[in-house]
Design an enzyme around this catalytic site. Structure first.
Site, PDB file in Angstrom:
ATOM      1  N   SER A  34       0.831  -1.210   0.000  1.00  0.00           N
ATOM      2  CA  SER A  34       0.000   0.000   0.000  1.00  0.00           C
ATOM      3  C   SER A  34       0.865   1.259   0.000  1.00  0.00           C
ATOM      4  O   SER A  34       0.427   2.314  -0.430  1.00  0.00           O
ATOM      5  CB  SER A  34      -0.953   0.007   1.200  1.00  0.00           C
ATOM      6  OG  SER A  34      -0.219  -0.069   2.406  1.00  0.00           O
ATOM      7  N   PHE A  80       6.644  -3.841  11.215  1.00  0.00           N
ATOM      8  CA  PHE A  80       6.680  -2.467  10.718  1.00  0.00           C
ATOM      9  C   PHE A  80       5.368  -2.051  10.053  1.00  0.00           C
ATOM     10  O   PHE A  80       5.104  -0.859   9.902  1.00  0.00           O
ATOM     11  CB  PHE A  80       7.758  -2.313   9.622  1.00  0.00           C
ATOM     12  CG  PHE A  80       9.165  -2.491  10.085  1.00  0.00           C
ATOM     13  CD1 PHE A  80       9.829  -1.466  10.728  1.00  0.00           C
ATOM     14  CD2 PHE A  80       9.843  -3.689   9.869  1.00  0.00           C
ATOM     15  CE1 PHE A  80      11.142  -1.620  11.151  1.00  0.00           C
ATOM     16  CE2 PHE A  80      11.149  -3.855  10.282  1.00  0.00           C
ATOM     17  CZ  PHE A  80      11.801  -2.827  10.919  1.00  0.00           C
ATOM     18  N   SER A 124       6.966   4.820  18.377  1.00  0.00           N
ATOM     19  CA  SER A 124       7.423   6.146  17.959  1.00  0.00           C
ATOM     20  C   SER A 124       7.567   7.051  19.168  1.00  0.00           C
ATOM     21  O   SER A 124       6.808   6.929  20.148  1.00  0.00           O
ATOM     22  CB  SER A 124       6.373   6.731  17.012  1.00  0.00           C
ATOM     23  OG  SER A 124       6.599   8.105  16.803  1.00  0.00           O
ATOM     24  N   TYR A 148      -2.733   8.972  14.894  1.00  0.00           N
ATOM     25  CA  TYR A 148      -1.595   8.078  14.617  1.00  0.00           C
ATOM     26  C   TYR A 148      -0.891   7.684  15.919  1.00  0.00           C
ATOM     27  O   TYR A 148      -0.657   6.506  16.194  1.00  0.00           O
ATOM     28  CB  TYR A 148      -0.606   8.765  13.663  1.00  0.00           C
ATOM     29  CG  TYR A 148       0.738   8.080  13.603  1.00  0.00           C
ATOM     30  CD1 TYR A 148       0.896   6.862  12.946  1.00  0.00           C
ATOM     31  CD2 TYR A 148       1.862   8.634  14.242  1.00  0.00           C
ATOM     32  CE1 TYR A 148       2.127   6.224  12.914  1.00  0.00           C
ATOM     33  CE2 TYR A 148       3.090   8.001  14.212  1.00  0.00           C
ATOM     34  CZ  TYR A 148       3.223   6.798  13.548  1.00  0.00           C
ATOM     35  OH  TYR A 148       4.440   6.166  13.527  1.00  0.00           O
ATOM     36  N   LYS A 152      -0.382   3.962  18.132  1.00  0.00           N
ATOM     37  CA  LYS A 152       0.876   3.390  18.653  1.00  0.00           C
ATOM     38  C   LYS A 152       0.743   3.102  20.144  1.00  0.00           C
ATOM     39  O   LYS A 152       1.190   2.052  20.624  1.00  0.00           O
ATOM     40  CB  LYS A 152       2.043   4.354  18.399  1.00  0.00           C
ATOM     41  CG  LYS A 152       2.415   4.511  16.928  1.00  0.00           C
ATOM     42  CD  LYS A 152       3.034   3.241  16.364  1.00  0.00           C
ATOM     43  CE  LYS A 152       3.373   3.356  14.898  1.00  0.00           C
ATOM     44  NZ  LYS A 152       3.717   2.083  14.258  1.00  0.00           N
ATOM     45  N   ARG A 230      15.165  18.272  16.593  1.00  0.00           N
ATOM     46  CA  ARG A 230      14.777  16.868  16.621  1.00  0.00           C
ATOM     47  C   ARG A 230      16.005  15.968  16.672  1.00  0.00           C
ATOM     48  O   ARG A 230      17.094  16.380  16.280  1.00  0.00           O
ATOM     49  CB  ARG A 230      13.987  16.489  15.339  1.00  0.00           C
ATOM     50  CG  ARG A 230      12.672  17.216  15.153  1.00  0.00           C
ATOM     51  CD  ARG A 230      11.634  16.789  16.177  1.00  0.00           C
ATOM     52  NE  ARG A 230      10.358  17.461  15.940  1.00  0.00           N
ATOM     53  CZ  ARG A 230      10.028  18.663  16.424  1.00  0.00           C
ATOM     54  NH1 ARG A 230      10.884  19.355  17.155  1.00  0.00           N
ATOM     55  NH2 ARG A 230       8.844  19.188  16.171  1.00  0.00           N
TER      56      ARG A 230
END
Ligand code: NAD
Ligand code: WQD
Length: 343
Positions: A34, A80, A124, A148, A152, A230
């Site tokens: 996908s 994953f 994450s 999202y 997780k 970051r």
């Protein structure tokens, strides 16, 4: 025994396949394509000189998962597969709950039915929400700030519950910071469709002329140059962390049957530092202008890496220049992604 790699045709998964094959593991890749192309599997074979066993399947198809787990005599799963775009998750949350939460539930159910009880899961740093202190340790409170991130966290909770119910399960939850870079061969890398959301793919598209300039989201943060900071980590370092996590689970030396560790470098870089580093690596000018802050962004986010070092005996080794050099090498060799390789 074989390791099943779900999402193994994707960006991080493809690098993980290379690491596992080169470490001598048998693997089977499961992906529904996908957000990937099977060309990545040919490239994995080219890098490693080994044939890649591939099953085109969806993690929500439990019956097929069970057939695959049994047929390939799998002993562990590196998981994953899932959807990963924060902005998209606010538009189509049900697709995120379906792919990520329902998909992982089916995968765990299939594993339970087949007696496969070890999983390494791609979590994450987004699960920490707005940092209350830095660097982020694994015991920092968790809080999802978008659908999202919520998927997780729900999955992490599901793994903790399953682990608590039966000590023979083993889970390694890996909380990634900002993965960037590509394999140093330039044969595999990140291949985002459409307008990139993330900084590094956007910078590369400015460097190669596809986009005119970068919008730097915010220059009034309380950081050294006002732009967001970051913890960028080279994808090759990241997947080496998975290899270590697999070894720790398989050898029974994990600190508990469900552990969570950060995968980051511990260093924070600002957007402007990223721009300068990419200019050095590519020898191109990265045009940019300042734009308002992006909704949901925090000023700074970087990892405390001590637990990963202790539990996995692992540390990221590649520096920012290597991250930029390897990204640029991949882009130069594949100017528009996998379909456009140049010799
Ligand atoms: P990616 O989109 O390149 O890889 C995900 C792969 O999963 C793709 O190949 C896609 O085709 C496949 N897939 C998606 N849904 C599936 C399904 N239902 N069944 C089978 N296959 C499916 O993304 P990536 O950057 O390689 O991320 C891999 C994992 O790491 C994801 O779970 C992501 O949430 C997590 N993660 C990524 C980042 C990042 O910045 N890239 C950061 C933290 C965590
Ligand atoms: C980095 C910095 C932006 C784009 C996201 C997800 C996170 C994880 C990793 C999956 C920030 C700035 C960006 C641009 C910019 N993914 N920026 N202009 O937001 O730290 O994390 O990817 O789990 O969940 O939220 O990464 O690369 O989008 O942004 O100035 O065009 O670059 O504001 O400071 P982020 P990013």
């Amino acid at each position: 025994m074989t390791v099943l790699i779900t999402g193994g045709a994707g960006y991080i998964g493809s690098h993980c396949c290379v690491a596992f094959l080169q470490a001598g593991h048998d693997i089977v890749v499961l992906d529904n394509l996908s957000n990937a192309t099977s060309i990545s599997l040919d490239r994995i074979a080219e890098i490693t000189g080994q044939k890649v066993v591939y099953e085109q399947a969806d993690i929500r198809d439990q019956a097929k998962l069970e057939t695959i787990l049994k047929q390939h005599r799998c002993s562990a799963v590196v998981h994953f597969a899932g959807l990963k775009a924060v902005g998209e998750s606010t538009k189509v949350p049900l697709a995120y709950y379906d792919n990520n939460v329902v998909g992982t539930h089916r995968l765990l159910s299939a594993m339970a039915n087949c007696g496969v009880k070890q999983m390494i899961f791609s979590s994450s740093a987004t699960v920490y929400g707005e940092p209350q202190f830095l660097p982020l340790t694994e015991d920092h409170p968790t809080r999802a700030v978008n659908p999202y991130g919520r998927t997780k966290l729900i999955i992490e909770d599901m793994l903790r519950d399953v682990a608590a119910s039966d000590p023979s399960w083993g889970f390694g939850i890996l909380r990634y910071f900002n993965p960037v870079g590509a394999h140093d061969s330039g044969l595999i890398g990140e291949n985002p469709l459409g307008i990139p959301n993330n900084l590094m793919p956007f910078i590369t598209q400015v460097a190669d002329g596809r986009r005119e300039q970068l919008s730097v989201f915010g220059n009034d943060y309380d950081t050294r140059d006002g732009t967001g900071v970051r913890d960028y980590i080279h994808v090759t370092d990241l997947v080496e962390g998975h290899l270590r996590a697999h070894e720790v689970l398989a050898s029974g030396s994990a600190p508990s049957n469900c552990f969570a560790v950060n995968l980051g470098t511990g260093n924070g870089y600002s957007v402007l530092e990223m721009v300068r580093a990419f200019e050095r690596a590519s020898n191109k000018e990265i045009r940019f202008s300042f734009a308002p802050r992006r909704d949901g962004d925090v000023a700074e986010c970087y990892a405390n890496t001590e637990l990963a070092h202790k539990v996995l005996n692992w540390k990221a080794e590649r520096d920012l220049d290597a991250m930029c050099r390897d990204t640029w090498n991949w882009v130069c060799k594949n100017p528009r992604g996998y379909e456009t390789a140049v010799d």
